[in-house]
Design a protein around this motif. Structure first.
Motif, PDB file in Angstrom:
ATOM      1  N   LYS A 122       0.873  -1.171   0.000  1.00  0.00           N
ATOM      2  CA  LYS A 122       0.000   0.000   0.000  1.00  0.00           C
ATOM      3  C   LYS A 122       0.911   1.222   0.000  1.00  0.00           C
ATOM      4  CE  LYS A 122      -3.944   2.102   1.973  1.00  0.00           C
ATOM      5  NZ  LYS A 122      -5.310   1.886   1.843  1.00  0.00           N
ATOM      6  N   ASP A 123       0.863   1.977  -1.072  1.00  0.00           N
ATOM      7  CA  ASP A 123       1.781   3.095  -1.286  1.00  0.00           C
ATOM      8  C   ASP A 123       1.128   4.407  -0.865  1.00  0.00           C
ATOM      9  OD1 ASP A 123       3.690   4.869  -2.168  1.00  0.00           O
ATOM     10  OD2 ASP A 123       3.961   3.887  -4.097  1.00  0.00           O
ATOM     11  N   PHE A 124       1.703   5.059   0.136  1.00  0.00           N
ATOM     12  CA  PHE A 124       1.171   6.314   0.656  1.00  0.00           C
ATOM     13  C   PHE A 124       1.977   7.522   0.184  1.00  0.00           C
ATOM     14  CE2 PHE A 124      -0.278   3.137   3.654  1.00  0.00           C
ATOM     15  CZ  PHE A 124      -1.574   3.548   3.921  1.00  0.00           C
ATOM     16  N   SER A 125       2.756   7.397  -0.868  1.00  0.00           N
ATOM     17  CA  SER A 125       3.776   8.406  -1.099  1.00  0.00           C
ATOM     18  C   SER A 125       3.819   8.982  -2.504  1.00  0.00           C
ATOM     19  CB  SER A 125       5.126   7.813  -0.745  1.00  0.00           C
ATOM     20  OG  SER A 125       5.313   6.602  -1.447  1.00  0.00           O
ATOM     21  N   MET A 126       4.957   9.589  -2.780  1.00  0.00           N
ATOM     22  CA  MET A 126       5.211  10.273  -4.046  1.00  0.00           C
ATOM     23  C   MET A 126       5.320   9.285  -5.202  1.00  0.00           C
ATOM     24  SD  MET A 126       5.519  13.499  -3.361  1.00  0.00           S
ATOM     25  CE  MET A 126       6.215  14.042  -4.905  1.00  0.00           C
ATOM     26  N   TYR A 127       4.879   9.727  -6.356  1.00  0.00           N
ATOM     27  CA  TYR A 127       5.011   8.931  -7.581  1.00  0.00           C
ATOM     28  C   TYR A 127       5.937   9.600  -8.575  1.00  0.00           C
ATOM     29  CZ  TYR A 127       1.058   6.568  -5.557  1.00  0.00           C
ATOM     30  OH  TYR A 127       0.247   5.880  -4.697  1.00  0.00           O
ATOM     31  N   ASP A 128       6.494  10.741  -8.187  1.00  0.00           N
ATOM     32  CA  ASP A 128       7.433  11.453  -9.051  1.00  0.00           C
ATOM     33  C   ASP A 128       8.551  12.023  -8.182  1.00  0.00           C
ATOM     34  OD1 ASP A 128       6.480  13.849  -7.833  1.00  0.00           O
ATOM     35  OD2 ASP A 128       4.951  14.060  -9.380  1.00  0.00           O
ATOM     36  N   GLU A 129       9.371  12.871  -8.746  1.00  0.00           N
ATOM     37  CA  GLU A 129      10.517  13.401  -8.004  1.00  0.00           C
ATOM     38  C   GLU A 129      10.364  14.879  -7.666  1.00  0.00           C
ATOM     39  OE1 GLU A 129      13.886  12.162 -10.329  1.00  0.00           O
ATOM     40  OE2 GLU A 129      13.661  10.091  -9.670  1.00  0.00           O
ATOM     41  N   GLU A 130       9.111  15.333  -7.538  1.00  0.00           N
ATOM     42  CA  GLU A 130       8.848  16.705  -7.121  1.00  0.00           C
ATOM     43  C   GLU A 130       9.077  16.819  -5.614  1.00  0.00           C
ATOM     44  OE1 GLU A 130       7.980  19.357  -9.114  1.00  0.00           O
ATOM     45  OE2 GLU A 130       8.363  17.952 -10.760  1.00  0.00           O
ATOM     46  N   SER A 131       9.445  18.006  -5.165  1.00  0.00           N
ATOM     47  CA  SER A 131       9.650  18.239  -3.740  1.00  0.00           C
ATOM     48  C   SER A 131       8.338  18.008  -2.986  1.00  0.00           C
ATOM     49  CB  SER A 131      10.139  19.672  -3.526  1.00  0.00           C
ATOM     50  OG  SER A 131      10.414  19.881  -2.172  1.00  0.00           O
ATOM     51  N   CYS A 132       8.436  17.467  -1.770  1.00  0.00           N
ATOM     52  CA  CYS A 132       7.236  17.159  -0.997  1.00  0.00           C
ATOM     53  C   CYS A 132       7.527  17.257   0.489  1.00  0.00           C
ATOM     54  CB  CYS A 132       6.735  15.762  -1.333  1.00  0.00           C
ATOM     55  SG  CYS A 132       7.837  14.457  -0.740  1.00  0.00           S
ATOM     56  N   ASN A 133       6.472  17.158   1.275  1.00  0.00           N
ATOM     57  CA  ASN A 133       6.582  17.141   2.726  1.00  0.00           C
ATOM     58  C   ASN A 133       6.547  15.685   3.180  1.00  0.00           C
ATOM     59  OD1 ASN A 133       6.488  17.528   5.442  1.00  0.00           O
ATOM     60  ND2 ASN A 133       4.690  18.841   5.434  1.00  0.00           N
ATOM     61  N   LEU A 134       7.677  15.116   3.470  1.00  0.00           N
ATOM     62  CA  LEU A 134       7.800  13.702   3.832  1.00  0.00           C
ATOM     63  C   LEU A 134       6.892  13.316   4.996  1.00  0.00           C
ATOM     64  CD1 LEU A 134       9.247  10.946   3.607  1.00  0.00           C
ATOM     65  CD2 LEU A 134      10.985  11.869   5.148  1.00  0.00           C
ATOM     66  N   SER A 135       6.740  14.189   5.956  1.00  0.00           N
ATOM     67  CA  SER A 135       5.966  13.835   7.147  1.00  0.00           C
ATOM     68  C   SER A 135       4.525  13.455   6.816  1.00  0.00           C
ATOM     69  CB  SER A 135       5.987  14.975   8.169  1.00  0.00           C
ATOM     70  OG  SER A 135       5.415  16.149   7.616  1.00  0.00           O
ATOM     71  N   ASP A 136       3.931  14.045   5.792  1.00  0.00           N
ATOM     72  CA  ASP A 136       2.560  13.698   5.405  1.00  0.00           C
ATOM     73  C   ASP A 136       2.452  12.222   5.034  1.00  0.00           C
ATOM     74  OD1 ASP A 136       1.865  16.344   5.771  1.00  0.00           O
ATOM     75  OD2 ASP A 136       1.954  16.830   3.637  1.00  0.00           O
ATOM     76  N   PHE A 137       3.428  11.714   4.306  1.00  0.00           N
ATOM     77  CA  PHE A 137       3.392  10.340   3.817  1.00  0.00           C
ATOM     78  C   PHE A 137       3.779   9.332   4.895  1.00  0.00           C
ATOM     79  CE2 PHE A 137       4.481  13.082   0.154  1.00  0.00           C
ATOM     80  CZ  PHE A 137       3.255  12.996  -0.488  1.00  0.00           C
ATOM     81  N   VAL A 138       4.800   9.643   5.661  1.00  0.00           N
ATOM     82  CA  VAL A 138       5.231   8.743   6.739  1.00  0.00           C
ATOM     83  C   VAL A 138       4.129   8.628   7.795  1.00  0.00           C
ATOM     84  CG1 VAL A 138       6.890   8.422   8.619  1.00  0.00           C
ATOM     85  CG2 VAL A 138       7.678   9.068   6.346  1.00  0.00           C
ATOM     86  N   TYR A 139       3.478   9.729   8.095  1.00  0.00           N
ATOM     87  CA  TYR A 139       2.379   9.709   9.061  1.00  0.00           C
ATOM     88  C   TYR A 139       1.296   8.721   8.625  1.00  0.00           C
ATOM     89  CZ  TYR A 139      -1.679  11.148  11.742  1.00  0.00           C
ATOM     90  OH  TYR A 139      -2.789  11.143  12.545  1.00  0.00           O
ATOM     91  N   LEU A 140       0.865   8.795   7.371  1.00  0.00           N
ATOM     92  CA  LEU A 140      -0.190   7.908   6.868  1.00  0.00           C
ATOM     93  C   LEU A 140       0.238   6.442   6.901  1.00  0.00           C
ATOM     94  CD1 LEU A 140      -1.442  10.026   3.839  1.00  0.00           C
ATOM     95  CD2 LEU A 140      -2.600   9.681   6.044  1.00  0.00           C
ATOM     96  N   ALA A 141       1.472   6.167   6.499  1.00  0.00           N
ATOM     97  CA  ALA A 141       1.965   4.787   6.497  1.00  0.00           C
ATOM     98  C   ALA A 141       2.097   4.245   7.915  1.00  0.00           C
ATOM     99  CB  ALA A 141       3.306   4.713   5.774  1.00  0.00           C
TER     100      ALA A 141
END
Length: 81
Positions: free
Chosen positions: A30-49
């Motif tokens: 189950k992928d909660f994260s980025m699908y490209d190499e654009e800058s992002c806020n990592l905490s949003d994705f790690v929190y969900l996972a």
């Protein structure tokens, strides 16, 4: 096994390789994260996972980011349950 994945822009390519391997071994990812190499806020994705794992939606979680300790710090701070 159901595995939650999260990554930042620096980990996109490696995450895709890990996902392919895990799925070839019969795991559900189950992928909660980025699908490209654009800058992002990592905490949003790690929190969900992390929440998915702590609530039993997923059995394990894997975080792939450019630094390494950032995702661990976020996971530790995530309220469980």
């Amino acid at each position: 096994m159901k595995i939650a994945m999260a990554n930042d822009y620096a980990g996109t390519k490696l995450k895709q390789e890990i996902n392919a391997y895990l799925e070839s071994e019969g795991h559900e990812v189950k992928d909660f994260s980025m699908y490209d190499e654009e800058s992002c806020n990592l905490s949003d994705f790690v929190y969900l996972a992390t929440k998915a794992m702590s609530t039993g939606e997923c059995d394990r979680s894997i975080f792939v980011d450019g630094v390494g300790y950032d995702s661990a710090m976020i996971a530790i701070d995530t309220p469980h349950g």
